[in-house]
Design an enzyme around this catalytic site. Structure first.
Site, mmCIF file in Angstrom:
data_model
loop_
_atom_site.group_PDB
_atom_site.id
_atom_site.type_symbol
_atom_site.label_atom_id
_atom_site.label_comp_id
_atom_site.label_asym_id
_atom_site.label_seq_id
_atom_site.Cartn_x
_atom_site.Cartn_y
_atom_site.Cartn_z
ATOM 1 C CG ASN A 46 -20.455 -16.968 27.971
ATOM 2 O OD1 ASN A 46 -21.118 -15.593 28.057
ATOM 3 N ND2 ASN A 46 -20.663 -17.770 27.128
ATOM 4 C CB VAL A 47 -14.332 -15.087 29.489
ATOM 5 C CG1 VAL A 47 -13.060 -14.841 28.691
ATOM 6 C CG2 VAL A 47 -14.870 -13.813 29.691
ATOM 7 C CD GLU A 48 -17.732 -19.863 24.435
ATOM 8 O OE1 GLU A 48 -17.115 -19.800 23.272
ATOM 9 O OE2 GLU A 48 -18.710 -20.365 24.838
ATOM 10 C CB CYS A 57 -19.749 -20.130 33.781
ATOM 11 S SG CYS A 57 -19.986 -21.809 32.982
ATOM 12 C CD GLU A 59 -23.563 -18.778 35.665
ATOM 13 O OE1 GLU A 59 -22.536 -18.891 34.950
ATOM 14 O OE2 GLU A 59 -24.681 -19.170 35.516
ATOM 15 C CB CYS A 90 -23.384 -25.161 34.423
ATOM 16 S SG CYS A 90 -22.019 -24.636 35.257
ATOM 17 C CB CYS A 93 -22.444 -21.718 37.563
ATOM 18 S SG CYS A 93 -21.040 -21.566 36.624
HETATM 19 N N1 THU Z 1 -22.217 -20.885 30.328
HETATM 20 C C1 THU Z 1 -22.503 -19.790 31.232
HETATM 21 O O1 THU Z 1 -21.663 -18.915 31.179
HETATM 22 N N2 THU Z 1 -22.910 -20.110 32.435
HETATM 23 C C2 THU Z 1 -23.759 -21.394 32.765
HETATM 24 O O2 THU Z 1 -24.386 -21.360 33.817
HETATM 25 C C3 THU Z 1 -23.843 -22.248 31.630
HETATM 26 C C4 THU Z 1 -23.027 -22.043 30.539
HETATM 27 C C5 THU Z 1 -21.568 -20.662 29.121
HETATM 28 C C6 THU Z 1 -20.443 -21.561 29.044
HETATM 29 C C7 THU Z 1 -20.066 -21.790 27.583
HETATM 30 O O3 THU Z 1 -19.237 -20.461 27.284
HETATM 31 C C8 THU Z 1 -21.451 -21.285 27.002
HETATM 32 O O4 THU Z 1 -22.334 -20.725 27.995
HETATM 33 C C9 THU Z 1 -21.906 -22.674 26.258
HETATM 34 O O5 THU Z 1 -21.942 -23.859 27.505
#
Ligand code: THU
Length: 140
Positions: A46-48, A57, A59, A90, A93
């Site tokens: 994941n890259v915020e 996410c 994925e 999620c 994804c």
């Molecule tokens: N996140 C994912 O990378 N994949 C998922 O399927 C669930 C959530 C990440 C998004 C965010 O950066 C962090 O988890 C918290 O929600």
């Protein structure tokens, strides 16, 4: 083929990429690894973003990497949290995985190995676009 999935190795790849996640806001690092039909393993983290809503996410990154490295079909998936424990993708994804896998593709979940069809029942997919096209000749 599926009996041959090395879940420990696939999970290890997910853990490695999880450590590269950019998650300074949530502090919730995610890594995912997918075994492709040609045998290669593709990963993502994941890259915020400071604009929280545009974070990506893990994925999403994996799906981009799948196509950047030649495409193909996901056969097995391991998604992990910061502890290396299985994490359910999620909803959005799950839809991404569906597009690039098969209904029978496998995923490691907190409840054991399941299929994509198990975790996204009655999925909307490419076939729906074909079946419901405006110019379809067979209506029913
Ligand atoms: N996140 C994912 O990378 N994949 C998922 O399927 C669930 C959530 C990440 C998004 C965010 O950066 C962090 O988890 C918290 O929600």
């Amino acid at each position: 083929m599926m009996a041959d999935v090395d879940w420990d190795a696939l999970t290890a790849e997910a853990v490695t990429v999880m450590h590269r996640a950019y998650a300074p806001y949530s502090k919730f690092k995610v890594g995912v690894a997918g075994l492709m039909d040609d045998g290669r393993i593709v990963t993502g983290c994941n890259v915020e973003n400071a604009c929280y809503g545009v974070g990506l996410c893990a994925e999403c990154g994996m799906v981009s990497n799948i196509h950047a490295t030649g495409g193909g079909t996901l056969m097995a998936i391991a998604c992990v949290d910061q502890h290396g424990d299985a994490l359910m993708p999620c909803g959005r994804c799950r839809q991404l995985l569906w597009e690039h896998g098969r209904p029978t593709s496998l995923i490691r979940t907190p409840e054991g190995i399941m299929t994509l069809a198990d975790i996204l029942p009655q999925a909307f997919g490419p076939q729906d676009l074909i079946d419901r096209a405006e110019d379809r000749t067979h209506r029913g």
